[in-house]
Design an enzyme around this catalytic site. Structure first.
Site, PDB file in Angstrom:
ATOM      1  N   ALA A 259      13.829 103.674  35.694  1.00  0.00           N
ATOM      2  CA  ALA A 259      14.361 104.651  36.895  1.00  0.00           C
ATOM      3  C   ALA A 259      14.054 105.335  37.971  1.00  0.00           C
ATOM      4  O   ALA A 259      15.590 106.264  36.508  1.00  0.00           O
ATOM      5  CB  ALA A 259      15.904 103.466  37.474  1.00  0.00           C
ATOM      6  N   ASP A 260      14.041 106.248  38.091  1.00  0.00           N
ATOM      7  CA  ASP A 260      14.506 108.305  38.616  1.00  0.00           C
ATOM      8  C   ASP A 260      15.708 108.340  39.993  1.00  0.00           C
ATOM      9  O   ASP A 260      16.605 108.451  39.178  1.00  0.00           O
ATOM     10  CB  ASP A 260      13.270 108.609  38.997  1.00  0.00           C
ATOM     11  N   ARG A 261      15.825 106.891  39.965  1.00  0.00           N
ATOM     12  CA  ARG A 261      17.511 106.545  41.089  1.00  0.00           C
ATOM     13  C   ARG A 261      17.586 105.295  41.453  1.00  0.00           C
ATOM     14  O   ARG A 261      16.376 104.669  41.987  1.00  0.00           O
ATOM     15  CB  ARG A 261      16.886 107.708  42.728  1.00  0.00           C
TER      16      ARG A 261
ATOM     17  N   ALA B 213      13.446 103.349  42.712  1.00  0.00           N
ATOM     18  CA  ALA B 213      12.664 104.300  42.568  1.00  0.00           C
ATOM     19  C   ALA B 213      12.074 104.955  41.052  1.00  0.00           C
ATOM     20  O   ALA B 213      12.717 104.951  40.310  1.00  0.00           O
ATOM     21  CB  ALA B 213      12.759 105.733  43.265  1.00  0.00           C
TER      22      ALA B 213
END
Length: 396
Positions: free
Chosen positions: A267-269, A277
């Protein structure tokens, strides 16, 4: 602390730090060449992130932090205030490199606070050198903490997935992953690929009655091919049995092989409700996993969780050059066989074709079976469609 690179139990080292020197593995050349690039300034770090010489949410934050550490380690500041102002200015600049990954902004906020504290707490004895040293120490601690957290994620995730396989009566199970979330995307070990690495490392010592990882499938991850280039490279380096599949083949694969017990991604966020995201293509994988009754597991450090965002609606999605879709770049096979690195660009689509190229998508929390962090495995309450990650993290 030791100024040298914190080590992880993987054969790959994407970030090399030996104060005041920083170098990174140029991932644009992988898997065909392993070439390190010296990063001497924050401008070098910014370029490395934007150009994707380095990528992966945790690695982006670490490279940004250490690029400035390398720069200020070799400078003389006339005053503590000048050092603090320089650090804040360059951190603001580094924060413009990639918009989606929250780890970068978390690191920037924390490092600004370190510089401010060094100025205020040491006043009037604070000097430019003391503020700079406080920053460098903090950046190094972030490097070490990332390796430690990744190992914890790997351990928690491995135990959870093996347990889920046993619940289904599957002794030798398979996993499907997306993009690249291993040692190349972090300071070491990895998040989603770190779980896979932990499962593989623990297989020999596991109780014979327990479940073991038998095989890993991974998608190519168009259009930048992080799966085909980078995940393939890592899995081969670690001797983990694996198979590359086209992104468009994953639904057929899940239908064909019931021993694929889970899809595990990074996950990036992650928003406070669990909306996630991650690399483009993740959302459709989550839909496929839901339809086929498989777990969809997100692996990320707690620094990737943005409690300031109620849902994924507020996550900025980076859009990249459409030519990454309409064209294809690669190294000429004949050149590689002769030991020469010859890169060519091919035109795939008609020259006037329009293309939409989002780098990430958002998977709704209702499709996420579990979120694995260094603090443990979080699951939704019975009947809930979203998470309360502030409560999971003890923030409320």
């Amino acid at each position: 602390m030791d100024h040298h690179q914190a080590t992880a139990d993987s054969k790959l080292q994407a970030i090399r730090w030996d104060r005041p020197r920083l170098s990174i593995l140029n991932q644009l050349l992988l898997p065909h060449a392993s070439e390190y690039v010296d990063i001497r300034t924050s401008a070098d770090g910014h370029h490395a992130i934007v150009s994707m010489q380095t990528r992966g949410a945790p690695a982006i934050a670490i490279v940004a932090a250490l690029s400035l550490a390398a720069e200020i380690s070799q400078q003389d500041f006339e005053s503590a205030q000048q050092a603090r102002d320089f650090i804040v200015d360059r951190l603001d600049y580094l924060a413009t490199s990639r918009p989606t990954a929250v780890n970068l902004f978390d690191a920037v906020t924390k490092l600004k606070a370190v510089a401010a504290s060094a100025l205020e707490c040491q006043s009037p004895a604070a000097t430019g050198a003391s503020v700079a040293l406080a920053y460098v120490d903090a950046a190094e601690q972030m490097l070490a903490a990332d390796v430690h957290d990744n190992r914890a994620i790997g351990g928690h995730g491995a135990q959870y997935i093996a347990g889920r396989a046993l619940e289904q009566g599957i002794g030798a199970f398979k996993l499907l992953t997306h993009c690249n979330t291993g040692a190349l995307a972090t300071a070491g070990h990895g998040t989603a690929l770190g779980i896979i690495r932990s499962l593989h490392q623990g297989a020999a010592a596991r109780d014979p009655s327990g479940a073991v990882l038998d095989h890993v499938y991974f998608g190519e991850t168009r259009p930048y091919n992080q799966g085909a280039r980078l995940t393939a490279y890592e899995l081969l380096c670690e001797d983990i049995p694996s198979t590359l599949v086209c992104d468009s083949a994953v639904s057929a694969l899940l239908r064909r092989d019931p021993t694929i017990v889970a899809v595990v991604v990074g996950a990036d966020r992650v928003a406070a409700n669990g909306d996630t995201a991650n690399k483009i293509g993740t959302y459709q994988l989550a839909i496929a996993a839901k339809y086929h009754g498989r777990d969809f597991i997100v692996a990320a450090p707690s620094t990737s969780i943005d409690l300031g965002l109620a849902s994924g609606e507020g996550i900025a999605i980076e859009e990249r050059d459409p030519r990454e879709i309409t064209r294809a770049e690669g190294f000429v096979l004949g050149g590689l066989e002769d030991g020469r690195m010859e890169r060519e660009t091919l035109c795939v689509a008609p020259r006037d074709a329009r293309a939409w190229n989002p780098s990430f998508d958002v998977t709704p929390a209702e499709l996420v079976s579990a979120i694995v962090t260094e603090k443990g495995v979080f699951v939704k309450n019975p009947g809930a469609t979203t998470y309360d990650l502030a409560k999971c993290l003890g923030e409320n």
